[in-house]
Every structure is written in structure tokens, then in C-alpha cells.
Design a protein around this motif. Sequence first.
Motif, PDB file in Angstrom:
ATOM      1  N   ILE A  62     -45.964  26.243   4.412  1.00 30.40           N
ATOM      2  CA  ILE A  62     -45.276  25.710   5.347  1.00 30.40           C
ATOM      3  C   ILE A  62     -44.628  26.698   6.139  1.00 30.40           C
ATOM      4  O   ILE A  62     -44.340  26.709   7.375  1.00 30.40           O
ATOM      5  CB  ILE A  62     -44.234  24.611   4.985  1.00 30.40           C
ATOM      6  N   ARG A  63     -44.076  27.718   5.439  1.00 29.68           N
ATOM      7  CA  ARG A  63     -43.247  28.884   6.105  1.00 29.68           C
ATOM      8  C   ARG A  63     -44.078  29.852   6.787  1.00 29.68           C
ATOM      9  O   ARG A  63     -43.713  30.819   7.423  1.00 29.68           O
ATOM     10  CB  ARG A  63     -42.223  29.576   5.283  1.00 29.68           C
ATOM     11  N   MET A  64     -45.403  29.639   6.406  1.00 23.50           N
ATOM     12  CA  MET A  64     -46.191  30.694   7.199  1.00 23.50           C
ATOM     13  C   MET A  64     -46.546  30.523   8.690  1.00 23.50           C
ATOM     14  O   MET A  64     -46.738  29.464   9.117  1.00 23.50           O
ATOM     15  CB  MET A  64     -47.742  30.611   6.413  1.00 23.50           C
ATOM     16  N   MET A  65     -46.348  31.268   9.510  1.00 22.89           N
ATOM     17  CA  MET A  65     -46.595  31.449  10.916  1.00 22.89           C
ATOM     18  C   MET A  65     -47.444  32.666  11.271  1.00 22.89           C
ATOM     19  O   MET A  65     -47.833  33.760  10.584  1.00 22.89           O
ATOM     20  CB  MET A  65     -45.367  31.699  11.475  1.00 22.89           C
ATOM     21  N   PRO A  66     -48.566  32.159  12.220  1.00 21.14           N
ATOM     22  CA  PRO A  66     -49.274  33.412  12.702  1.00 21.14           C
ATOM     23  C   PRO A  66     -48.496  34.468  13.541  1.00 21.14           C
ATOM     24  O   PRO A  66     -47.479  34.430  14.157  1.00 21.14           O
ATOM     25  CB  PRO A  66     -50.114  32.562  13.871  1.00 21.14           C
ATOM     26  N   ILE A  67     -48.858  35.499  13.327  1.00 17.06           N
ATOM     27  CA  ILE A  67     -48.180  36.594  13.788  1.00 17.06           C
ATOM     28  C   ILE A  67     -48.518  36.790  15.539  1.00 17.06           C
ATOM     29  O   ILE A  67     -47.456  37.689  16.277  1.00 17.06           O
ATOM     30  CB  ILE A  67     -48.838  38.081  13.371  1.00 17.06           C
ATOM     31  N   SER A  68     -48.991  35.725  16.082  1.00 14.48           N
ATOM     32  CA  SER A  68     -49.009  35.865  17.506  1.00 14.48           C
ATOM     33  C   SER A  68     -47.646  35.486  17.925  1.00 14.48           C
ATOM     34  O   SER A  68     -47.564  35.818  19.353  1.00 14.48           O
ATOM     35  CB  SER A  68     -49.917  34.536  18.005  1.00 14.48           C
ATOM     36  N   PHE A  69     -46.861  35.120  17.314  1.00 13.86           N
ATOM     37  CA  PHE A  69     -45.555  34.857  17.748  1.00 13.86           C
ATOM     38  C   PHE A  69     -44.594  36.042  17.958  1.00 13.86           C
ATOM     39  O   PHE A  69     -43.913  36.235  19.029  1.00 13.86           O
ATOM     40  CB  PHE A  69     -44.503  34.081  16.703  1.00 13.86           C
TER      41      PHE A  69
END
Length: 674
Positions: free
Chosen positions: A340-347
Amino acid sequence: MALDISRFAKAFFEEAQEHVGSLETFLISVDIRAPDDEALNAIFRAVHSVKGGAAAFGHMHLAEFTHDFESILDRVRKRKLALTKPMVDVFLKAGDAMGEHLDALSQDLQPDLETMARLRQSLLDAAMESPLPFAAAPAPRPPRYHVAMQLNRSQFSDDAIADLKKDISGLGLVSATTVTMLDEQISTFAFELDAEIDADELRESLEFLASADDIEIDERGNDSTSTSTTEMFIDDDPDGDFGFFAPISAPSEPPLAVFSAVPAADADIQLSSLVDATSIRVNVVKVDQLINLVGELVIAEAMVALAVQGLNTDQHTLLTNGLAQLSRNTRNLQDAVLAIRMMPISFVFSRLPRLTRDLADRLGKEVELELHGEDTELDKSVIEKIADPLTHLVRNALDHGIESPEQRVAVGKPRVGHLTVRATHQGGNIVITVTDDGAGLNREKILVKAREVGLDASSHWQDDDVWRLIFTPGFSTAATITDVSGRGVGMDVVWQNVHSLGGKIDINSVPGVGTTMTIRLPLTLAILDGMSVSVSGETYILPLASISHSVQPLASEIKTVNGARVLMVRGEYIPITSLAELFNLPSATDGTGILVILEVDDMRTALQVDELIGQMQVVLKSLEANYRRVKGVSGATILGDGRVALILDATYLVSVAHSIAQEPQVAADKLHGR
């Protein structure tokens, strides 16, 4: 009763900022010489969505600004204005102003209206300077609709009708309103509406106020007798959701649709690859609480497993099978919650095209940026802390690495420099590389500067040791101080931030060819693969990623050099550090015990412990948040038997070990903070 949309304010601000971010991404990526229709439409829609929400929430200064912005973009997408670089520059500044305005509104602060007014005029000026005439044929009058909406008893009052008229006025010019009673429970509210939207869009917009089945729309065409000159803020969003929430009357639709993607920089935008992702917004505090609870569950499961280890499996088959199932489910739950806490590095990557464009313009350089691996995911906390280091590396590559167009041409290189930022997964780590095709690091220049600032730098050092000097606080090879570089601030921040995340950074540079900076980071800061060791009856955890191997040497393999013990490993003398001595504990073994070889940034030390217990995955707990910061300790965890074990900071231990080898008293002072 009129719909109270104030509760959607937070969602509006979040979605509006996403639209501002998308605006910047599309503007940076669009080909000015031959803009793609879909790209121009995407730019228009980003501003339009902010305008619709701003008008709906009564933020009229922002609505007026975006209305003019949108009008110019509409002319651009209809090829009535030519897109130019100065125009894109103004558009980007306008997007920045929109973001700052939204930030101020979200914090109940007064926005900078003077800047908005100045940029509003700049938008008009940029449009007037376009190669194509700004003036166009008079816009046709909007179509007129006759609308009838069935209302329930709660919407009969004069105040409720007045609120309805106010809500509808955001769509266009309202006239000829009537209310007809059908029975005691139902009335019909009818009105004429001049609006620049089609009937389907109008119906979707009105679904905020009544059920779709209770709305009848009759298009009556243009009314040439209309004399209204009032400028209205008209929403023609075909989604009918002002860009931030789904129609209320459509329960079969997902509750929130988030449009998020980052196209590759300096390439044609492939909008077909941008996919709507159904998602929900959850406060990060709630996610952290969930992760913490799952961590407690993992610890509890380990306690149960430890308690039944001595039982006869033949006599307790159901218990052991159930425990095995519990263990599998717990691990799966842990993985799912951490995801859930994983986000794409595109941010993080999404800010780099704008940074590259602006800085290259300021430095008078021509640079092409290429991004790869934007969908690579890592923990949100890592994302937040890697943004600044990555920004510094890109700035450094543009300022110090890539040459000016004239310099590049003079040495036979293409006029345009190339900068590549790439993210990939390698095992349990994420690897980020920043590569430029510039001049490379100047070894002699770095050594000379190092000696000038008092560093003991030898000409016999290996390249890796010389390159590492650029991370020294205050170190800079810039000839002059500018607003970009020269103060020696930046690369030391990169090193500190990367190491605070348990990562490492490497440099590979070839003179005249270019430089690659490589950052290696753990995917998450919540779980750690470690090796548990025992010293004086206490259990400690060493990060598995920092362990090369372990040995139990003979006494003859230990040497003393300048008063410090060292171990010969593959032709290299490695300093030995006793964990018991570092923590002022009595050792439970005579002699050398077990030596764990730690390796960090090409520096190694042999850490002496009493016993190796085994490899394990542990849930990290913040020692600083629950107690205080302790040097040499990066966190803590709870073992299966309920005891607390400290997680050791391998980078700090290696640093102290090398200090001991050089100067024992300096190391002691460093360890104890003197």
C-alpha cells in the motif's frame, strides 16, 4: 435542498494540484514545432478541470484566471494560435502560480493576487505575440436548453430553489425559471439555460442536483434574441465531475477515478498509454497504523512459533499445521499491507523535465532528458527522501557535467547534451542512475581543490577514492559562485540523505565521455533482512545487505598494526572491531569469537561478536521516536520471545572501525559524541 459540496474541498485541492502537475508534464513534453492534437487537448483539459472545480467552490479569482488561460489554450488547440517557446514559458509560470494559489487556499491563506494579475496579462500578451492572429471570428451563441427537474419535498422552499439557481448558474445563463407542484411530495423545477456544452454534458453536470431519471432536457438551438452580456464560468467537462469526484447518481461507478501518468520527456506523448486507475485516498497516518499492527501480528506469530517448537509434531499435528497456515497468511498480509505504501518513482521523476528545461536555459546549454523506469515502485518514505538527492544530481550533471554547445562542437560531440535518469529493481533494492555524456570528472582539479581546503589527498589514490571527495561538505570545484552552484552545498546532502536511507552511492566517470552516479536504496524502510548476533547475552541485528561473509579465524591470522588488531582477508588487512568493546560490554568468549565482515562504500571491517544466531526478517521500530537517537543504532525490533533487539548502523560501525585503526582516541570521541 441544495447540495453541500464543501466536504469535497480537500479532494478538490488534491485533484487540482494533480492537474497542475499534469499541465507542467505535458507542456514540457509537447513538440512546439509540431504539437500533437491529443497533447494540446490534454493541456487544455488540465486547466479546464481546475477552472471547473474553482468555480464550483467559489474560488473566483482562480476561476477567472483559469478561464482566460483556458481561452488561450482553446485557441491553440484549434490552431488559431501558434504554439511558441515564449508562450510555453508563460504557460509554465501560469501553472506555477495556479499551484501556489491552490496551496494558499488549502491553508486558508491569502493568495498572491498581484502575481496572478501580472501573469494573467502575460498570458494575453503571449497570445497577442503569436505568429497567427489572436483575433478570431465571433463565437457562436451558445445553444439554449429547456430543462425540467423533478424535486422532492425537501427542495420546495424558496431558499432551496434560490440555492438551486445559484448552483445551476455556474453552467451558463439561467432564465424563465418555474416551479410546478405535481403532488405533495414531488415538484418540477423548469428553466431555460444558455450553455456552451452539449446535452449529455449538461445532463451529467445536473446529476449533482437530481437523479438522472428525474432530468428532462430539450435542446432548442441558438436564441438570437438573447441580450445577455454577462460572462459566466461554464463547465463543459464531459466527465461531469469537475475533475475530482464521480457523479453521485452513478453508484455503479468507482468512488474516485485518478488519472495519473508521466510520459517520457522530450518524446511524443502517447496518451493511449495513460490509463485510469481506480483508487481511494487514505490518510498516510492510517496506513502507518495498519503497517504497525501487521508488524505486531508478525511478532505475535513469531512468539507462538517459538513457544511450540519443543512440542511433539506427531501429537500436535493440527496445531503445527494451523501455525504453518497462520505463518503463510501473516507473511502474505504483511506483503500486501507494505505494498500500500509503495509508490511509482514517477512522483519524483515528473519534476525533472521542468528542472532540466529551466536550468539548461539559464546555463545556456542544450540538453535532452531521457527517463526510464518511471513505474518502478518503492516505499513512500523513501520516495520523499530521495527527491532532493536526485534533484541535486541532475543539477550537478547539468552544471558541471554537460558542456556548452560550443564546447561540445569543438571536441566533436553533438551540440545537444544527453542526460539519462533510470530506475530499476535489483533484488531487494532499487537502483537509480543519473548518466550524462559530458566532460566527466576532472581528477587533478579535484585533488588540487581538496588540498586547498586542507584534505589529505594523495595523487596515488584510486579514482573511486578521488571521486568520493566531491561528497565532502563545503567542497566545490566551481570557479565562481552562482545561484546554481559554487558554495559546496549539494553533493554532501546527497551522500547524507542516501546513507540515512541505508543506501549507497557510486561514481563512474571517464574524462571526455561522461559520468554515471548510481544510487542503491532499500525498497522499504519497514522491513529489514538481517543477521542476528549475540554479544554478552544480548541480541543485535546486522543489516544483511552490509554483510560480506563471516569467519572464525585462528589466533595466528590476527595481526597487530600500530596498536590496532587487523585480519588478513584475500591479501587485504581489515581492521577488527569488538562490538562488546564498542558498547562497553563484557565479552562472553575468550579469543576472537566470530568475525562478521561488514562492507560499506568499499570500506570493510571485521566486527567481533560472540555468536551468530541466524538470518531473519525483522519489523523496524523507530528508536528515536520511542526513546532517543543512539549512535551506532538505526532502530529496534521485537523478537519472537518478546525481547527487544537493537538494529545496528553498519555504516557508522565501519566508519568508527577505520577511525580506530588510524587514531583510537579520535574514534572513542566520535563514538561517544565528544
